[in-house]
Design a protein around this motif. Structure first.
Motif, PDB file in Angstrom:
ATOM      1  N   ALA A 187      44.977   6.990 -35.040  1.00 59.53           N
ATOM      2  CA  ALA A 187      45.696   5.825 -35.562  1.00 59.53           C
ATOM      3  C   ALA A 187      44.728   4.777 -36.108  1.00 59.53           C
ATOM      4  O   ALA A 187      45.000   4.135 -37.116  1.00 59.53           O
ATOM      5  CB  ALA A 187      46.564   5.218 -34.463  1.00 59.53           C
ATOM      6  N   LYS A 188      43.580   4.613 -35.437  1.00 64.10           N
ATOM      7  CA  LYS A 188      42.626   3.596 -35.886  1.00 64.10           C
ATOM      8  C   LYS A 188      41.845   4.011 -37.121  1.00 64.10           C
ATOM      9  O   LYS A 188      41.456   3.169 -37.915  1.00 64.10           O
ATOM     10  CB  LYS A 188      41.637   3.280 -34.760  1.00 64.10           C
ATOM     11  CG  LYS A 188      42.213   2.330 -33.750  1.00 64.10           C
ATOM     12  CD  LYS A 188      41.213   1.281 -33.419  1.00 64.10           C
ATOM     13  CE  LYS A 188      41.798   0.338 -32.404  1.00 64.10           C
ATOM     14  NZ  LYS A 188      40.898  -0.715 -32.045  1.00 64.10           N
ATOM     15  N   VAL A 189      41.595   5.310 -37.277  1.00 66.70           N
ATOM     16  CA  VAL A 189      40.773   5.763 -38.408  1.00 66.70           C
ATOM     17  C   VAL A 189      41.616   6.299 -39.557  1.00 66.70           C
ATOM     18  O   VAL A 189      41.078   6.905 -40.477  1.00 66.70           O
ATOM     19  CB  VAL A 189      39.751   6.843 -37.969  1.00 66.70           C
ATOM     20  CG1 VAL A 189      38.826   6.319 -36.914  1.00 66.70           C
ATOM     21  CG2 VAL A 189      40.445   8.109 -37.522  1.00 66.70           C
ATOM     22  N   ALA A 190      42.915   6.053 -39.537  1.00 67.67           N
ATOM     23  CA  ALA A 190      43.815   6.644 -40.529  1.00 67.67           C
ATOM     24  C   ALA A 190      43.450   6.255 -41.959  1.00 67.67           C
ATOM     25  O   ALA A 190      43.543   7.078 -42.870  1.00 67.67           O
ATOM     26  CB  ALA A 190      45.258   6.237 -40.234  1.00 67.67           C
ATOM     27  N   ASP A 191      43.006   5.020 -42.180  1.00 68.63           N
ATOM     28  CA  ASP A 191      42.717   4.588 -43.534  1.00 68.63           C
ATOM     29  C   ASP A 191      41.237   4.662 -43.889  1.00 68.63           C
ATOM     30  O   ASP A 191      40.854   4.327 -45.000  1.00 68.63           O
ATOM     31  CB  ASP A 191      43.212   3.152 -43.737  1.00 68.63           C
ATOM     32  CG  ASP A 191      42.607   2.199 -42.736  1.00 68.63           C
ATOM     33  OD1 ASP A 191      42.128   2.666 -41.689  1.00 68.63           O
ATOM     34  OD2 ASP A 191      42.609   0.984 -43.000  1.00 68.63           O
ATOM     35  N   ARG A 192      40.401   5.113 -42.961  1.00 70.10           N
ATOM     36  CA  ARG A 192      38.961   5.200 -43.213  1.00 70.10           C
ATOM     37  C   ARG A 192      38.651   6.551 -43.864  1.00 70.10           C
ATOM     38  O   ARG A 192      39.047   7.592 -43.360  1.00 70.10           O
ATOM     39  CB  ARG A 192      38.206   5.056 -41.888  1.00 70.10           C
ATOM     40  CG  ARG A 192      36.700   5.075 -42.035  1.00 70.10           C
ATOM     41  CD  ARG A 192      36.032   4.850 -40.697  1.00 70.10           C
ATOM     42  NE  ARG A 192      36.133   3.482 -40.260  1.00 70.10           N
ATOM     43  CZ  ARG A 192      35.306   2.514 -40.651  1.00 70.10           C
ATOM     44  NH1 ARG A 192      34.324   2.790 -41.465  1.00 70.10           N
ATOM     45  NH2 ARG A 192      35.455   1.299 -40.195  1.00 70.10           N
ATOM     46  N   PRO A 193      37.905   6.580 -44.978  1.00 66.95           N
ATOM     47  CA  PRO A 193      37.651   7.838 -45.674  1.00 66.95           C
ATOM     48  C   PRO A 193      36.492   8.654 -45.103  1.00 66.95           C
ATOM     49  O   PRO A 193      36.117   9.670 -45.661  1.00 66.95           O
ATOM     50  CB  PRO A 193      37.319   7.381 -47.098  1.00 66.95           C
ATOM     51  CG  PRO A 193      36.745   6.031 -46.917  1.00 66.95           C
ATOM     52  CD  PRO A 193      37.451   5.424 -45.748  1.00 66.95           C
ATOM     53  N   GLY A 194      35.914   8.255 -44.012  1.00 63.32           N
ATOM     54  CA  GLY A 194      34.794   8.974 -43.413  1.00 63.32           C
ATOM     55  C   GLY A 194      33.889   7.992 -42.707  1.00 63.32           C
ATOM     56  O   GLY A 194      34.166   6.791 -42.668  1.00 63.32           O
ATOM     57  N   GLY A 195      32.813   8.474 -42.128  1.00 61.32           N
ATOM     58  CA  GLY A 195      31.884   7.593 -41.439  1.00 61.32           C
ATOM     59  C   GLY A 195      32.503   6.998 -40.199  1.00 61.32           C
ATOM     60  O   GLY A 195      32.547   5.781 -40.027  1.00 61.32           O
ATOM     61  N   TYR A 196      32.990   7.840 -39.299  1.00 55.70           N
ATOM     62  CA  TYR A 196      33.717   7.374 -38.131  1.00 55.70           C
ATOM     63  C   TYR A 196      32.797   6.973 -36.988  1.00 55.70           C
ATOM     64  O   TYR A 196      33.237   6.328 -36.047  1.00 55.70           O
ATOM     65  CB  TYR A 196      34.651   8.475 -37.622  1.00 55.70           C
ATOM     66  CG  TYR A 196      35.492   9.079 -38.709  1.00 55.70           C
ATOM     67  CD1 TYR A 196      36.498   8.341 -39.324  1.00 55.70           C
ATOM     68  CD2 TYR A 196      35.286  10.381 -39.138  1.00 55.70           C
ATOM     69  CE1 TYR A 196      37.272   8.892 -40.318  1.00 55.70           C
ATOM     70  CE2 TYR A 196      36.059  10.939 -40.134  1.00 55.70           C
ATOM     71  CZ  TYR A 196      37.042  10.190 -40.721  1.00 55.70           C
ATOM     72  OH  TYR A 196      37.804  10.724 -41.711  1.00 55.70           O
ATOM     73  N   THR A 197      31.530   7.388 -37.041  1.00 55.54           N
ATOM     74  CA  THR A 197      30.611   7.103 -35.943  1.00 55.54           C
ATOM     75  C   THR A 197      29.416   6.320 -36.450  1.00 55.54           C
ATOM     76  O   THR A 197      29.094   6.337 -37.627  1.00 55.54           O
ATOM     77  CB  THR A 197      30.121   8.408 -35.284  1.00 55.54           C
ATOM     78  OG1 THR A 197      29.497   9.217 -36.261  1.00 55.54           O
ATOM     79  CG2 THR A 197      31.255   9.164 -34.628  1.00 55.54           C
ATOM     80  N   ARG A 198      28.775   5.633 -35.512  1.00 59.66           N
ATOM     81  CA  ARG A 198      27.585   4.831 -35.819  1.00 59.66           C
ATOM     82  C   ARG A 198      26.532   5.169 -34.775  1.00 59.66           C
ATOM     83  O   ARG A 198      26.814   5.179 -33.575  1.00 59.66           O
ATOM     84  CB  ARG A 198      27.965   3.353 -35.737  1.00 59.66           C
ATOM     85  CG  ARG A 198      26.821   2.395 -35.886  1.00 59.66           C
ATOM     86  CD  ARG A 198      27.266   0.956 -35.621  1.00 59.66           C
ATOM     87  NE  ARG A 198      28.304   0.530 -36.545  1.00 59.66           N
ATOM     88  CZ  ARG A 198      29.452  -0.030 -36.181  1.00 59.66           C
ATOM     89  NH1 ARG A 198      29.721  -0.219 -34.916  1.00 59.66           N
ATOM     90  NH2 ARG A 198      30.328  -0.411 -37.074  1.00 59.66           N
ATOM     91  N   VAL A 199      25.291   5.426 -35.223  1.00 53.07           N
ATOM     92  CA  VAL A 199      24.175   5.697 -34.321  1.00 53.07           C
ATOM     93  C   VAL A 199      23.237   4.498 -34.386  1.00 53.07           C
ATOM     94  O   VAL A 199      22.776   4.122 -35.463  1.00 53.07           O
ATOM     95  CB  VAL A 199      23.427   6.988 -34.714  1.00 53.07           C
ATOM     96  CG1 VAL A 199      22.211   7.198 -33.830  1.00 53.07           C
ATOM     97  CG2 VAL A 199      24.349   8.184 -34.624  1.00 53.07           C
ATOM     98  N   ILE A 200      22.957   3.889 -33.228  1.00 53.67           N
ATOM     99  CA  ILE A 200      22.070   2.734 -33.162  1.00 53.67           C
ATOM    100  C   ILE A 200      20.925   3.069 -32.214  1.00 53.67           C
ATOM    101  O   ILE A 200      21.148   3.444 -31.064  1.00 53.67           O
ATOM    102  CB  ILE A 200      22.820   1.480 -32.686  1.00 53.67           C
ATOM    103  CG1 ILE A 200      23.900   1.157 -33.704  1.00 53.67           C
ATOM    104  CG2 ILE A 200      21.871   0.316 -32.508  1.00 53.67           C
ATOM    105  CD1 ILE A 200      24.749  -0.023 -33.375  1.00 53.67           C
ATOM    106  N   LYS A 201      19.696   2.924 -32.720  1.00 56.93           N
ATOM    107  CA  LYS A 201      18.510   3.252 -31.925  1.00 56.93           C
ATOM    108  C   LYS A 201      18.271   2.157 -30.887  1.00 56.93           C
ATOM    109  O   LYS A 201      18.390   0.972 -31.177  1.00 56.93           O
ATOM    110  CB  LYS A 201      17.296   3.384 -32.828  1.00 56.93           C
ATOM    111  CG  LYS A 201      17.418   4.493 -33.834  1.00 56.93           C
ATOM    112  CD  LYS A 201      16.238   4.516 -34.774  1.00 56.93           C
ATOM    113  CE  LYS A 201      16.460   5.543 -35.864  1.00 56.93           C
ATOM    114  NZ  LYS A 201      15.393   5.521 -36.860  1.00 56.93           N
ATOM    115  N   LEU A 202      17.890   2.580 -29.682  1.00 55.20           N
ATOM    116  CA  LEU A 202      17.675   1.642 -28.579  1.00 55.20           C
ATOM    117  C   LEU A 202      16.223   1.540 -28.140  1.00 55.20           C
ATOM    118  O   LEU A 202      15.903   0.688 -27.336  1.00 55.20           O
ATOM    119  CB  LEU A 202      18.520   2.060 -27.367  1.00 55.20           C
ATOM    120  CG  LEU A 202      20.025   2.023 -27.548  1.00 55.20           C
ATOM    121  CD1 LEU A 202      20.710   2.546 -26.312  1.00 55.20           C
ATOM    122  CD2 LEU A 202      20.481   0.615 -27.849  1.00 55.20           C
TER     123      LEU A 202
END
Length: 162
Positions: free
Chosen positions: A85-100
């Protein structure tokens, strides 16, 4: 030569790698953010994004295809319910990687991977106006005093006939 070797094997056998990525994908879907090594996070990103794309279309076939990968009913419900439901209008790029940084014991690079639409801190945060040296100067809009706006008197309503 390194022909046709497109993905990271992560130093594991194929069955171990598949099981590990499936478990990490379930954890990511259930918890929305997990911390792991950078290499695993990048491999997980390639593993889970097609599954999230598949979850946008809630059909029996797409549920079966995703269940082949994840093997957890609770994760499938969460993926096809709240996440889709939250990603319904997003065309891709559902995840984010952040270096720690690096891990204390073996200096392995650590990162967290999260679902983009579930991070309230980064989602549509209002950007503060940048202070520059030029901003001290007053402009025409700042120099003009605002006149109080007088509201028009409300028209009296006629009594309604019953």
């Amino acid at each position: 030569m390194r022909h046709n070797k497109k993905f990271n094997h992560l130093g594991r056998t194929a069955s171990h790698r598949d099981a590990m990525l499936a478990n990490m994908a379930v954890s990511l879907i259930m918890h929305k953010r997990i911390t792991t090594t950078l290499a695993k996070a990048k491999a997980l990103k390639k593993y889970v994004e097609p599954l999230i794309t598949r979850s946008k279309e809630d059909t029996t076939n797409s549920r079966r295809v995703v269940f082949r990968y994840l093997q957890k009913k609770e994760a499938i419900k969460e993926l096809f319910g709240e996440v889709a439901a939250k990603v319904a209008d997003r065309p891709g790029g559902y995840t984010r990687v952040i270096k720690l940084g690096t891990r204390q014991g073996d200096a392995a690079p650590i990162a967290f991977i999260e679902l983009v639409d579930f991070d309230e801190n980064m989602a549509k945060a209002p950007k503060a106006a940048k202070k520059t040296r030029r901003s001290r100067k007053t402009t025409k809009t700042e120099a003009a005093p605002e006149a109080p706006v007088a509201e028009a008197p409300a028209a009296e309503e006629a009594p309604k006939a019953e």
